[in-house]
Write a protein that holds these residues in place. Structure first.
Motif, PDB file in Angstrom:
ATOM      1  N   ALA A   1      10.858 -12.814  -8.647  1.00 40.02           N
ATOM      2  CA  ALA A   1      10.743 -13.528  -7.381  1.00 40.02           C
ATOM      3  C   ALA A   1      12.033 -13.235  -6.623  1.00 40.02           C
ATOM      4  N   ASP A   2      11.894 -12.960  -5.326  1.00 38.85           N
ATOM      5  CA  ASP A   2      13.075 -12.654  -4.542  1.00 38.85           C
ATOM      6  C   ASP A   2      14.004 -13.866  -4.506  1.00 38.85           C
ATOM      7  N   LEU A   3      15.296 -13.600  -4.602  1.00 36.74           N
ATOM      8  CA  LEU A   3      16.259 -14.719  -4.599  1.00 36.74           C
ATOM      9  C   LEU A   3      16.265 -15.447  -3.273  1.00 36.74           C
ATOM     10  N   THR A   4      15.813 -14.797  -2.204  1.00 36.43           N
ATOM     11  CA  THR A   4      15.828 -15.449  -0.893  1.00 36.43           C
ATOM     12  C   THR A   4      14.559 -16.242  -0.636  1.00 36.43           C
ATOM     13  N   ASN A   5      13.654 -16.277  -1.602  1.00 44.87           N
ATOM     14  CA  ASN A   5      12.419 -17.049  -1.391  1.00 44.87           C
ATOM     15  C   ASN A   5      12.764 -18.511  -1.113  1.00 44.87           C
ATOM     16  N   THR A   6      12.043 -19.088  -0.181  1.00 45.06           N
ATOM     17  CA  THR A   6      12.299 -20.489   0.116  1.00 45.06           C
ATOM     18  C   THR A   6      11.250 -21.384  -0.544  1.00 45.06           C
TER      19      THR A   6
END
Lengths: 676, 706
Positions: B444-449
């Protein structure tokens, strides 16, 4: 029955052989302790014993697996214990840092201390299992997971989680990844984060906010901007937003705070009125025509046809213009034009001594209605191919060369019937501009963005239809004279042209939804009274800002994103090293404390999950031991000898054999030959 | 007077004969095959006098065997069966202990192997753990090979035993023929008197022959006995004996077949016809127990090795490369019948180890059709015709083909698993090559909110693996986050559409969103073909390169998928041969990726799958585990041995009973003989006394005269 002597021997020997074989079998069973010596002894039990042996061996293997899992989990747990106490220390230090009695030097010392803590935390996050495998790198256990880069701490592991088969049916995660542990820490309250801009200079302290109505949450970000009174040139629809004259507006100041309304106002200059004296024979066209807007002064004039021609007196300066500054075309009383200071009067039938007045310009002040949004387009190449710009989120694409007419048509086609598109000037004369006016006065207009560049500077002016309440009309304009309304004071200097307008904004704050670009209030600003707490509730979010934000300060409310615990520490260090401006330190420390709490919570949650898993392992261990006992028992029942039974068998068989042997010798010894 | 003397003399003679016969019985009491004899006497006819008929003594008419043909036959029947069962049982015990032994069987080795696999799963980075696995792999291989070698040794020993047994049979046949001649002549010379001891000898030789091979005997009027074996083949007729021989089997050259020679003619004796005696036991043991056991063991070895190889190939090794084989797996054994006259060659490969049986198969060509016979149950399946010889025909987990050139009567023996245990080898030498890691991982992308998470992708593609399995795939959630789009840089194109001229455009459908201008890979497109235009949910236009060759045939693919729908709380996504699950609440713009799992020494997912195979029902058509089919082998051998132990014991009792009955008639009882001895002694004494009396009478008469 007849018995042959051989049979007597043979059958006895056979019987004894059989008995001996049985005796040996029993003896072997007793000496090996196993009931099943070969598979044929009990084929079903033998095959089943193989199965049970396998099950038992697997059960034993699961116990070994549990040992491995326990080892890894304990390592992670003890590392995270270190992280916990470190974060608690940092929290204490952060709270202390907010002590007002500390000076910059004290804070720098604390920052140095925190830098050490950051190093320590990095070390903990990069812990290994003792044989060089990183605990928190996911699957990439040979890769150092946390490395400081120019862009902050970066994670080079992955999301992998290793499972261990701890029982026949349970695969237990035995490792966690560093991303979940240290990187994926939602900032703010987990839904949104309220932050002060770093450049803020005021004392506004923003709280962490709260969710007032979850159903209304949009996931959009918002900007809260505090603005002082402001003014701007231009904005008139009729002029394409570009003032023709040389009028300059000063920045307003608040003179009567109680009267500040928060609204925006338009100051629009009226036409230059003319009037003929009642005794005059000639007439003058009104309004005067402005022929050179740049030369317009904004003064009132008196024009008199004397013997030597027209003399023009500047009523503001009370000086007579030099004859050279006045150009007269035509001969009285026929129609004539008189040009001076950029103004042209058209006079008809004038006779000697006829006097005509040119009024000083007047202006109207109107409250600006919703939807006003003006943006200058610094450079727009209308002749270019592939230019685009956006109006209220609608993109207009210009992809062929246009002339004035086709351009308007193209923009109109792109925007649809909700807008009126008009143009002024010509492309060739470089005075070309396009006006885009929204027909309805609905929501506020959006930004106008222009891509592509070069040639023609112009302005795309997207305006709401005029129609706000009138504040004042036909106010006499005197260059430099203070103008007061809405609690503000400012002045306009030099020569505004008729039709020129200025926008004056009240001080206050706006909340802008950065996604929809809707603002609250839709027009103007919410009045901000110094010292008063700002709080508002928008889209299910409640925000309060305490203290006094300075003009130009902004705060943002945005959806929570992941903020690594490293960044939190690094930001704290930066904040402690930075000079204190207003509430900047407090805001940073507050944010940092909130983040530390979340990070700590995250670590504690992970630790409790590790603890639960360790508990589960213990439970499984007990169950596994029970199961092992059961397997051993089954196995024992299947293949172990029953000593009572076997020894009794042994004795019985022994006795039988002995009896057979003894009787045999007796029977064999009987012979009739002994008696003859 | 003379009458008195002759009568007494005849009595003394008879008593002497009786004593001699009794003595003969006593002397031969322990001679194998001896039948007790008895003197047959009758009274001489009386002389007619006025006072009637006066007896004139006793006459010895012959010595007879106390013999019961029925009981003798009964003993033979029981004896041959008893030898058969005992020998079979004796042979079985050789393998019984070998296979089920808790320390020497293959079972503990397999357990060690799986334990070591668990060790790798627990510490995938650990080279020692991996080395241990390779060590236990070698252990497993050694166990299989050792057991197989032992079975081969036993089979080799059997061939020797069969040869020796046949030698014995031939020898006995020769003896019987000789005895036949002797008996015939003795009867002819003896004027009807039977040569009892020769007959006993012949019976004894027949009994011994009968213990090697089941025979039937027919006695001829002239006293000779004809002996038949198998399905009526004459072994001995009159004074002539035929021979048996052992030859390499026509269908399976590794084993011996029994033939019957009559002059220059030879006949193959079927195993089914040789149901008794040692020889029958050897053949039955070999064909019904030993070779099936070898096949079963081979099946375990092949199943384990193949399944481990397959799963290892579905993972990545420590260096991030695709896994290879852990074991080398044996191939089916194909034997061409030695009597084949055609030139056809048969070949076979394993296609699916899970479907394998333990049977052998015989492919037969009758001039019109090819039939495949499963020898375990003689099920025959038509697999080809003269025009269409079987090509890549699959049955019971193996695939076979026959080349052209078969001639009527040709046979091929296919033994799919016979060499499985012999030929298993450890193929891997570098412990780093064990594929403990799965080929793909998700992030999962670390920037996912949002709070959406993606599970670790599971490989669902079988072998060969999906060509795009490791292609990076990006999932991006749309606004609103109820759908997501999927971006993969690699697009596989499926089957042919049509040949298109070069430089023209062709419309094909793709499997994913693609970047316009990206290159089309695979599908037979000429190099340089690019994606021209594309509409989501429809097809894309591939621009063929100018000057491209039209020998390449573009192929159709699947329809370009529209955005995928996300249904909370979780939705599975399957793509490029993997399946992952997205769950939770993703936010718009959240990004999840599935990428090649390189540089992942800590991943143990494939190792878990490998070790989990221990518990899975992978064998025998998915009904049981590796251990299960091994247990089945142990059970079969154990129960066969057990059955033989019981039946042979019972047969021994029955034989003993028959012998007892036979001996009750024909055996010598010494007490009886002692009594007879006394009887005849008394008779002799009595006769002598009569003689004395007569003498005295004669003396008296003389005295009167003198």
């Amino acid at each position: 029955m007849r018995v042959s002597s051989n049979m007597l021997f043979d059958s006895n020997v056979a019987a004894m052989t059989q008995q001996q074989a049985r005796l040996m079998q029993t003896q072997q069973q007793v000496s090996t302790g196993r009931k099943i010596l070969t598979a044929s002894d009990d084929p079903v039990a033998a095959a089943r014993a193989l199965d049970v042996t396998q099950s038992d061996a697997m059960n034993t293997q699961y116990a070994a697996n549990r040992g491995a899992a326990r080892h890894t989990l304990s390592l992670a747990e003890s590392t995270l214990q270190g992280v916990t106490s470190l974060l608690q220390d940092v929290k204490t230090a952060t709270v202390n840092a907010g002590n007002g009695s500390l000076n910059a030097s004290d804070r720098r010392t604390m920052a140095t201390d925190l830098s050490g803590r950051l190093q320590e935390l990095t070390g903990l996050a990069n812990s290994t299992d003792g044989v060089g495998n990183f605990l928190f790198a996911g699957f990439q256990s040979k890769t150092t997971p946390f490395v400081s880069t120019a862009a902050g701490m970066a994670y080079f592991g992955d999301d992998g989680q290793r499972n261990v088969q701890v029982s026949a049916t349970r695969q237990m995660p035995s490792s966690g990844n560093g991303a979940d542990m240290f990187m994926r820490i939602k900032n703010g309250n987990g839904t949104f984060v309220a932050q002060a801009a770093a450049a803020n200079t005021g004392n506004g302290i923003i709280g962490s906010g709260a969710i007032s109505n979850p159903a209304l949450l949009t996931g959009d970000s918002y900007t809260i901007a505090y603005n002082g009174p402001a003014s701007a040139n231009g904005g008139n629809v009729g002029t394409g937003g570009v003032n023709a004259g040389t009028g300059v507006i000063s920045t307003p100041t608040v003179v009567t705070p109680a009267s500040v309304t928060g609204l925006d106002y338009q100051v629009a200059f009226n036409d230059i009125a003319t009037q003929a004296a009642p005794v005059n024979t000639g007439t003058v066209a009104t309004p005067a025509t402005v022929i050179t807007p740049a030369s317009v002064t904004g003064h009132g004039y008196s024009v008199t046809l004397g013997a030597g021609g027209y003399s023009v007196t500047d009523l503001t300066t009370n000086t007579v213009l030099a004859p050279a500054a006045v150009t007269v075309v035509g001969v009285a009383p026929a129609a004539q034009t008189v040009d001076f200071d950029g103004i042209q009067l058209s006079i008809n039938g004038a006779v000697l001594n006829d006097t005509f007045s040119v009024m000083a310009p007047t202006y109207n002040v109107t409250e600006l209605p919703a939807g006003r949004n003006t943006q200058a387009i610094t450079s727009l190449d209308f002749s270019a191919v592939n230019g685009t710009f956006d109006v209220d989120g609608t993109t207009v694409t210009l992809n062929v060369a246009y002339n004035e007419t086709t351009l308007v048509g193209a923009i109109q086609a792109g925007l649809g019937a909700s807008y009126t598109v008009t143009s002024k000037g010509t492309v060739a004369a470089t005075n070309f501009s396009v006006t885009i006016e929204r027909v309805s006065t609905g929501a506020a207009s959006a930004s106008v963005v222009v891509a592509n560049s070069t040639n023609v500077p112009g302005m795309v002016d997207s305006l709401g239809t005029a129609g706000g309440a009138s504040v004042a009309t036909h106010q006499a304009y005197v260059s430099g004279q203070p103008i007061n309304f809405g609690g503000m004071q400012f002045n306009i200097q030099n020569g505004p042209n008729p039709g020129d307008s200025f926008v004056v904004s009240s001080p206050g704050y706006t909340v802008t939804n950065n996604t929809t670009l809707a603002t609250i209030p839709a027009t103007g600003r919410t009045l901000y009274v110094a010292g008063q707490q700002t709080n508002f509730d928008i889209d299910g979010i409640r925000i309060d800002i305490q203290g006094a934000p300075a003009v130009g300060d902004t705060f943002t409310v945005s959806p929570s994103i992941n903020e690594s615990v490293f960044k939190t520490l690094a930001d704290l260090i930066t904040a402690l090293n930075a000079p204190v401006v207003g509430a900047s330190l407090t805001n940073s420390l507050n944010h940092g404390l909130a983040q530390l709490d979340t990070a700590l919570n995250n670590v504690l949650t992970t630790r409790s999950s590790l603890g639960l898993r360790l508990n589960e392992i213990d439970a499984l261990q007990t169950a596994g031991e029970d199961l092992g006992l059961q397997f051993k028992q089954t196995l024992s029942e299947l293949q172990d000898v029953d000593y009572n039974q076997s020894i009794s068998d042994l004795v019985r068989q022994q006795t039988n054999l002995q009896a057979a042997q003894q009787t045999f010798s007796k029977v064999a010894g009987l012979s009739l030959f002994d008696y003859i | 007077m003379s009458n008195l003397f002759t009568s007494a003399l005849s009595a003394m003679n008879a008593a002497q004969t009786g004593m001699a016969t009794t003595q003969h019985n006593i002397a031969n009491a322990s001679t194998p095959g001896f039948t007790r004899q008895a003197v047959v006497t009758n009274s001489n006819a009386g002389q007619q006098t006025d006072g009637g008929f006066v007896g004139s003594g006793v006459n010895v008419s012959g010595v007879k065997r106390i013999y019961d043909q029925y009981l003798t036959n009964q003993v033979r029947l029981e004896q041959t069966q008893s030898n058969y069962l005992s020998t079979y049982h004796g042979s079985m015990t050789q393998i019984d202990n070998l296979i089920a032994d808790p320390t020497a069987g293959a079972s503990p080795a397999m357990q060690d192997f799986f334990n070591a696999l668990n060790g790798v799963a627990n510490n995938p980075e650990s080279i020692p753990a991996r080395q241990t696995l390779l060590g236990t792999s070698q252990f497993v291989v050694n166990r299989f090979q050792a057991i197989d070698q032992r079975l081969t040794d036993i089979a080799d020993g059997l061939n020797g035993q069969i040869t020796r047994s046949i030698g014995t049979v031939n020898n006995y046949a020769q003896q019987i023929a000789t005895l036949n001649g002797n008996i015939k002549r003795a009867i002819a010379n003896g004027q009807g008197q039977m040569p009892n001891d020769l007959l006993d000898q012949r019976d004894q030789v027949i009994n011994q022959l009968n213990q090697e091979i089941k025979v039937s005997v027919q006695t001829q009027p002239d006293g000779s006995a004809n002996v038949y074996v198998g399905n009526g083949q004459t072994l001995v007729i009159d004074e002539k004996s035929m021979t048996l021989g052992a030859v390499r089997s026509e269908t399976d050259p590794s084993k011996l077949d029994i033939i019957y020679r009559n002059g220059n003619n030879t006949t193959l004796l079927q195993q089914s016809g040789l149901q008794g005696g040692n020889l029958g036991a050897y053949l039955a043991f070999r064909d019904q127990s030993l070779e099936p056991a070898r096949n079963a063991l081979g099946r375990v070895a092949m199943g384990l090795a193949t399944k481990m190889n397959e799963q290892n190939q579905m993972g990545l090794d420590l260096s991030g490369a695709a896994g290879g084989n852990i074991f080398n797996v044996g191939a089916p054994r194909v034997e061409t019948g030695i009597k084949n006259t055609g030139t056809a060659v048969a070949s076979a490969t394993i296609s699916d180890v899970t479907q394998l049986t333990t049977s052998d198969y015989q492919l037969r060509y009758d001039g019109a059709t090819y039939s495949m016979v499963r020898l375990s149950d003689n099920t025959s399946t038509n697999v080809g015709t003269a025009l269409l010889p079987p090509t890549d025909v699959t049955m019971d987990g193996f695939t076979f083909s026959v080349s052209a050139g078969a001639i009527k009567g040709d046979t091929f023996l296919i033994r799919p698993t016979a060499d499985g245990a012999r030929d298993i080898r450890v193929a891997m030498s570098n412990p780093a090559n064990i594929a403990a890691a799965a080929p793909v991982r998700s992030n999962a992308d670390l920037t996912n909110t949002g709070s959406g998470i993606i599970s670790a992708p599971v490989v669902t593609s079988g072998l060969p693996l999906n060509a795009n399995l490791q292609s990076p795939v990006t999932l991006t959630f749309n606004t609103p986050p109820t759908t997501y789009s999927l971006t993969s840089t690699t697009v596989a194109i499926g089957a042919d559409i049509a040949t298109v001229p070069p430089t023209s455009n062709v419309t094909v459908s793709s499997t994913a969103n693609m970047v316009v201008g990206g290159s089309v890979t695979g599908g037979g497109f000429p190099a340089g073909t690019t994606i021209g235009s594309i509409t989501n949910g429809t097809t894309f236009v591939a621009q063929m390169p100018i000057g491209g060759s039209n020998t390449a045939v573009p192929k159709t693919g699947q329809t370009l998928a529209a955005d995928y729908t996300y249904t909370p709380p979780s939705t599975d996504i399957s793509y490029n041969g993997w399946t992952a699950q997205i769950s939770g609440t993703p936010a718009a713009g959240d990004v999840f990726t599935v990428v090649a799992n390189t540089n992942a020494p800590g991943d143990n997912r494939n190792a878990l799958l490998l070790s989990g195979m221990q518990n899975q029902n992978l064998m025998a058509g998915g009904t049981t585990t590796f251990q299960g089919i091994y247990g089945q082998l142990v059970g079969e051998i154990g129960s066969k041995t057990h059955e033989l132990a019981v039946t042979s014991q019972a047969q021994i009792s029955m034989t003993a009973q028959s012998i007892a009955q036979q001996q009750a008639v024909a055996g010598v009882n010494l007490d009886e003989e002692a009594a007879n001895l006394m009887l005849y002694q008394r008779a002799y004494q009595a006769a002598a006394k009569a003689m004395q009396v007569a003498n005295t009478m004669f003396d008296a008469l003389m005295a009167i005269g003198g």
